[in-house]
Design a protein around this motif. Structure first.
Motif, PDB file in Angstrom:
ATOM      1  N   ILE A  37       0.936  -1.185   0.153  1.00 22.75           N
ATOM      2  CA  ILE A  37      -0.029  -0.107  -0.032  1.00 22.75           C
ATOM      3  C   ILE A  37       0.967   1.266   0.089  1.00 22.75           C
ATOM      4  N   ASP A  38       2.034   1.074   0.412  1.00 20.85           N
ATOM      5  CA  ASP A  38       2.935   2.461   0.576  1.00 20.85           C
ATOM      6  C   ASP A  38       3.577   2.519  -0.941  1.00 20.85           C
ATOM      7  N   GLU A  39       3.776   1.652  -1.459  1.00 14.32           N
ATOM      8  CA  GLU A  39       4.238   1.741  -2.803  1.00 14.32           C
ATOM      9  C   GLU A  39       3.113   2.351  -3.581  1.00 14.32           C
ATOM     10  N   ALA A  40       1.910   1.836  -3.523  1.00 21.52           N
ATOM     11  CA  ALA A  40       0.767   2.271  -4.424  1.00 21.52           C
ATOM     12  C   ALA A  40       0.417   3.865  -4.059  1.00 21.52           C
ATOM     13  N   ARG A  41       0.342   4.045  -2.492  1.00 19.22           N
ATOM     14  CA  ARG A  41       0.483   5.443  -2.305  1.00 19.22           C
ATOM     15  C   ARG A  41       1.420   6.346  -2.932  1.00 19.22           C
ATOM     16  N   LEU A  42       2.579   6.135  -2.723  1.00 18.38           N
ATOM     17  CA  LEU A  42       3.642   6.898  -3.511  1.00 18.38           C
ATOM     18  C   LEU A  42       3.345   7.074  -4.858  1.00 18.38           C
ATOM     19  N   GLU A  43       3.023   6.251  -5.797  1.00 18.13           N
ATOM     20  CA  GLU A  43       2.957   6.380  -7.266  1.00 18.13           C
ATOM     21  C   GLU A  43       1.826   7.004  -7.308  1.00 18.13           C
ATOM     22  N   PHE A  44       0.759   6.862  -6.596  1.00 18.14           N
ATOM     23  CA  PHE A  44      -0.613   7.339  -6.830  1.00 18.14           C
ATOM     24  C   PHE A  44      -0.332   9.052  -6.507  1.00 18.14           C
ATOM     25  N   GLU A  45       0.384   9.370  -5.573  1.00 22.82           N
ATOM     26  CA  GLU A  45       0.505  10.876  -5.285  1.00 22.82           C
ATOM     27  C   GLU A  45       1.357  11.393  -6.389  1.00 22.82           C
ATOM     28  N   ARG A  46       2.414  10.875  -6.879  1.00 21.48           N
ATOM     29  CA  ARG A  46       3.126  11.282  -7.981  1.00 21.48           C
ATOM     30  C   ARG A  46       2.277  11.429  -9.327  1.00 21.48           C
ATOM     31  N   ILE A  47       1.361  10.721  -9.339  1.00 22.34           N
ATOM     32  CA  ILE A  47       0.434  10.599 -10.565  1.00 22.34           C
ATOM     33  C   ILE A  47      -0.620  11.954 -10.313  1.00 22.34           C
ATOM     34  N   ILE A  48      -1.198  12.147  -9.185  1.00 20.45           N
ATOM     35  CA  ILE A  48      -1.940  13.147  -9.007  1.00 20.45           C
ATOM     36  C   ILE A  48      -1.530  14.417  -8.928  1.00 20.45           C
TER      37      ILE A  48
END
Length: 102
Positions: A37-48
């Motif tokens: 979930i931490d990996e997903a959150r970091l990538e999500f924030e970079r995209i957003i």
């Protein structure tokens, strides 16, 4: 898990983004077992926060395909529908005819 038949429409991106941000923040998102979930959150924030709106839409969809499992796609669709319903209710207005008493 790839869910290529599912897509988040560009006009629904804000509803989807808000829902996923809440779920990621609360560690409440079920992901494919190979992802954290931490990996997903970091990538999500970079995209957003890191791309213009055209790129964001494409990358957002790629993120969803990469991280979301089938049940999360369903929850995302429900959240988008709920968000759209709330917006419609907010935009509804009522008119009243007021007349001066004589």
């Amino acid at each position: 898990m790839s869910q290529s038949r599912k897509r988040v429409a560009k006009r629904d991106l804000n509803h989807a983004k808000d829902y996923l941000q809440r779920r990621l923040r609360d560690y409440a998102l079920s992901l494919a077992p190979e992802h954290s979930i931490d990996e997903a959150r970091l990538e999500f924030e970079r995209i957003i926060w890191g791309f213009d709106s055209k790129d964001r839409s494409l990358l957002f969809h790629s993120w969803c395909e990469k991280y979301l499992i089938a049940i999360e796609w369903e929850k995302l669709e429900e959240a988008v529908c709920d968000g759209k319903r709330q917006v419609r209710r907010f935009r509804e207005f009522r008119t009243a005819l007021l007349s001066q008493a004589t």
